[in-house]
Design an enzyme around this catalytic site. Structure first.
Site, short mmCIF file in Angstrom:
data_model
loop_
_atom_site.label_atom_id
_atom_site.label_comp_id
_atom_site.label_asym_id
_atom_site.label_seq_id
_atom_site.Cartn_x
_atom_site.Cartn_y
_atom_site.Cartn_z
CD GLU A 259 27.16 21.90 21.93
OE1 GLU A 259 27.05 23.05 22.32
OE2 GLU A 259 27.24 21.16 22.87
CB SER A 260 26.53 27.71 17.94
OG SER A 260 27.05 28.35 19.30
CG ASN A 261 32.10 28.47 19.85
OD1 ASN A 261 31.04 29.60 19.94
ND2 ASN A 261 32.62 28.31 21.24
CE1 TYR B 49 24.00 34.57 37.73
CE2 TYR B 49 25.88 34.86 36.23
CZ TYR B 49 25.39 34.82 37.15
OH TYR B 49 26.16 35.52 38.35
NE ARG B 50 24.84 26.21 30.45
CZ ARG B 50 25.94 25.71 29.71
NH1 ARG B 50 27.07 25.60 30.09
NH2 ARG B 50 25.84 25.36 28.68
N GLY C 110 47.11 21.49 24.14
CA GLY C 110 47.15 23.06 24.31
C GLY C 110 48.54 23.42 23.28
N GLY D 183 37.44 28.35 23.63
CA GLY D 183 37.31 28.11 22.15
C GLY D 183 38.11 27.58 21.21
CB ALA D 184 41.68 26.89 21.54
CG ASP E 190 34.52 24.86 21.01
OD1 ASP E 190 34.47 23.71 21.46
OD2 ASP E 190 33.85 25.84 21.77
N1 ATP Z 1 48.73 28.45 23.56
C1 ATP Z 1 48.55 27.88 22.22
N2 ATP Z 1 49.30 27.93 21.09
C2 ATP Z 1 49.13 27.34 20.22
N3 ATP Z 1 47.97 26.30 19.87
C3 ATP Z 1 47.27 26.20 21.05
C4 ATP Z 1 47.24 26.84 22.17
N4 ATP Z 1 46.27 26.72 22.85
C5 ATP Z 1 45.53 25.53 22.26
N5 ATP Z 1 46.34 25.50 21.01
C6 ATP Z 1 45.71 24.85 19.88
O1 ATP Z 1 44.18 24.39 19.94
C7 ATP Z 1 44.19 22.97 20.44
C8 ATP Z 1 42.75 22.93 21.31
O2 ATP Z 1 43.37 23.58 22.60
P1 ATP Z 1 43.08 22.96 24.09
O3 ATP Z 1 44.13 21.92 24.14
O4 ATP Z 1 43.19 24.22 25.00
O5 ATP Z 1 41.63 22.49 23.96
P2 ATP Z 1 40.48 22.50 24.91
O6 ATP Z 1 41.24 22.20 26.42
O7 ATP Z 1 39.53 21.39 24.44
O8 ATP Z 1 39.95 23.93 24.68
P3 ATP Z 1 38.53 24.52 25.37
O9 ATP Z 1 39.03 25.65 26.28
O10 ATP Z 1 38.16 25.46 24.17
O11 ATP Z 1 37.69 23.71 25.77
C9 ATP Z 1 45.32 22.43 20.71
O12 ATP Z 1 45.12 21.10 20.70
C10 ATP Z 1 46.31 23.16 19.82
O13 ATP Z 1 46.23 22.57 18.68
O1 KDG Z 2 30.81 26.20 28.63
C1 KDG Z 2 29.87 26.11 27.73
O2 KDG Z 2 28.72 25.49 28.17
C2 KDG Z 2 29.96 26.65 26.51
O3 KDG Z 2 29.56 26.33 25.44
C3 KDG Z 2 30.62 28.16 26.58
C4 KDG Z 2 31.78 28.14 25.61
O4 KDG Z 2 31.65 28.94 24.27
C5 KDG Z 2 32.51 26.98 25.35
O5 KDG Z 2 32.82 26.26 26.73
C6 KDG Z 2 33.68 27.03 24.68
O6 KDG Z 2 34.18 25.64 24.45
#
Ligand code: ATP
Ligand code: KDG
Length: 322
Positions: A39-41, A108-109, A230, A258-259, A261
């Site tokens: 959420e802060s991200n 560790y939460r 992805g 973090g992608a 977020d």
């Molecule tokens: N390798 C990549 N190349 C280009 N764009 C990417 C890549 N990975 C992620 N993205 C972009 O970021 C968005 C979110 O990524 P992802 O699908 O991994 O989400 P997530 O699984 O919710 O991520 P998180 O690990 O942060 O929870 C994707 O829909 C895409 O737009």
């Molecule tokens: O996994 C969690 O609980 C977090 O909030 C840590 C990371 O910043 C988060 O997973 C990224 O989406």
């Protein structure tokens, strides 16, 4: 009443320790200290794009709690609703990187300060004063009182015309699958906008394709659902329109965490700007692609001018500014 906050979000932010060496965690001797919390991200992502954002949590009254508060406040986020307590410590998170492909997190939460959040802590007017509420499926996994808090906040948002954006952020290290599915589906029903990843969508609905997932989550119509795919980008769906928006090529993949977020920040920002849905999804895709190219969850989040340059440059995503 004119709402003065664009977005409010809340949840647990931890101190994140990122290993300097690519070893199993027991052999790592040095770490970089960052903050981590979905959420802060998102709040930092939105603030860098020029929006007015409030974030709150319950932090330990300890050095790590102060570090988190100073960091988030330093980004220009309103933290006036944040609580500090002596009752429990601030949560911590360690990343482990055995190789570029092999990434793990250790939490560790348990019994952390954030897990003590209760509905009684809430300032109703603070939530009512926001145009959007961003909420994740991490918070209800932290404790019973956190689960109650999430539903109370969603209820306040509903009563006050605050648009609810829900990112399931499934974390099976925190709770059992059956319970997670039930709670996340209940949150999906209350949300106006849902941002599942493909795997999360399958977990929630049993469907394996974006079209099936969105149809199952949007039984009552009216919702905007964007399924993250992805590197391929994302699929969006409302009752009026649907389609795929191709992702941007990441210059390199250094840290994929973090992608999602960054993507959520892009989506909410596009909605606040009244951009078309495909343009909104493109904003999310672009930020996701930028974020995966940098260490840390928040360091890579672009400012509005950086994002615009990136979007203008199309696939030539080198950020040269001279
Ligand atoms: N390798 C990549 N190349 C280009 N764009 C990417 C890549 N990975 C992620 N993205 C972009 O970021 C968005 C979110 O990524 P992802 O699908 O991994 O989400 P997530 O699984 O919710 O991520 P998180 O690990 O942060 O929870 C994707 O829909 C895409 O737009
Ligand atoms: O996994 C969690 O609980 C977090 O909030 C840590 C990371 O910043 C988060 O997973 C990224 O989406």
């Amino acid at each position: 009443m004119e709402k003065s906050l664009d977005v409010v979000t809340f949840g647990e932010t931890m101190v994140l320790f990122e290993p300097v060496q690519m070893f199993p965690l027991e052999y790592v001797s040095q770490f970089h200290k960052h903050i981590g919390g979905a959420e802060s991200n998102v709040s930092i992502g939105l603030k860098r794009l020029g929006h007015q954002v409030g974030w709150f949590s319950k932090l330990g009254n300890d050095p790590f709690g102060r570090y988190i508060l100073q960091f988030i406040r330093g980004e220009g986020i309103d933290t006036s609703a944040c609580i500090q307590t002596d009752e429990a410590p601030t949560g911590l998170l360690f990343k482990e990187k055995k190789s570029h492909e092999n990434l793990n997190v250790f939490y560790y939460r348990k019994h952390s300060a954030a897990s003590l959040m209760t509905p009684e802590d809430l300032d109703e007017s603070y939530i009512a004063n926001a145009k959007f509420l961003h909420v994740t499926g991490i918070t209800p996994a932290l404790s019973e009182t956190c689960e109650q808090t999430v539903f109370r906040v969603m209820d306040i948002a509903k009563k006050n015309n605050t648009t609810i954006v829900f990112d399931p952020n499934l974390r099976l290290k925190l709770w059992k699958a059956e319970k997670a599915r039930a709670v996340l589906l209940k949150m999906s029903e209350l949300a106006d906008v849902i941002l599942p990843g493909l795997d999360e969508g399958t977990f929630l609905t049993g469907e394996t394709e974006p079209e099936g997932i969105t149809a199952a989550l949007n039984k009552n119509g009216k919702k905007t659902i964007v399924v993250k795919l992805g590197s391929k980008g994302a699929y969006y769906h409302t009752d009026e329109e649907s389609g795929y928006v191709t992702g941007y090529p990441a210059s390199q993949v250094i840290d994929p965490v973090g992608a999602g977020d960054g993507f959520a920040a892009g989506i909410i920002s596009g909605m606040l700007r009244n951009d078309s849905l495909p343009a909104t999804v493109a904003r999310g895709n672009a930020i996701g692609a930028i974020v995966v190219g940098m260490h840390g969850d928040v360091e890579g989040l672009p400012r509005e001018d950086e994002l615009e340059r990136y979007l203008d440059n199309g696939s030539n995503n080198k950020d040269v500014n001279r």
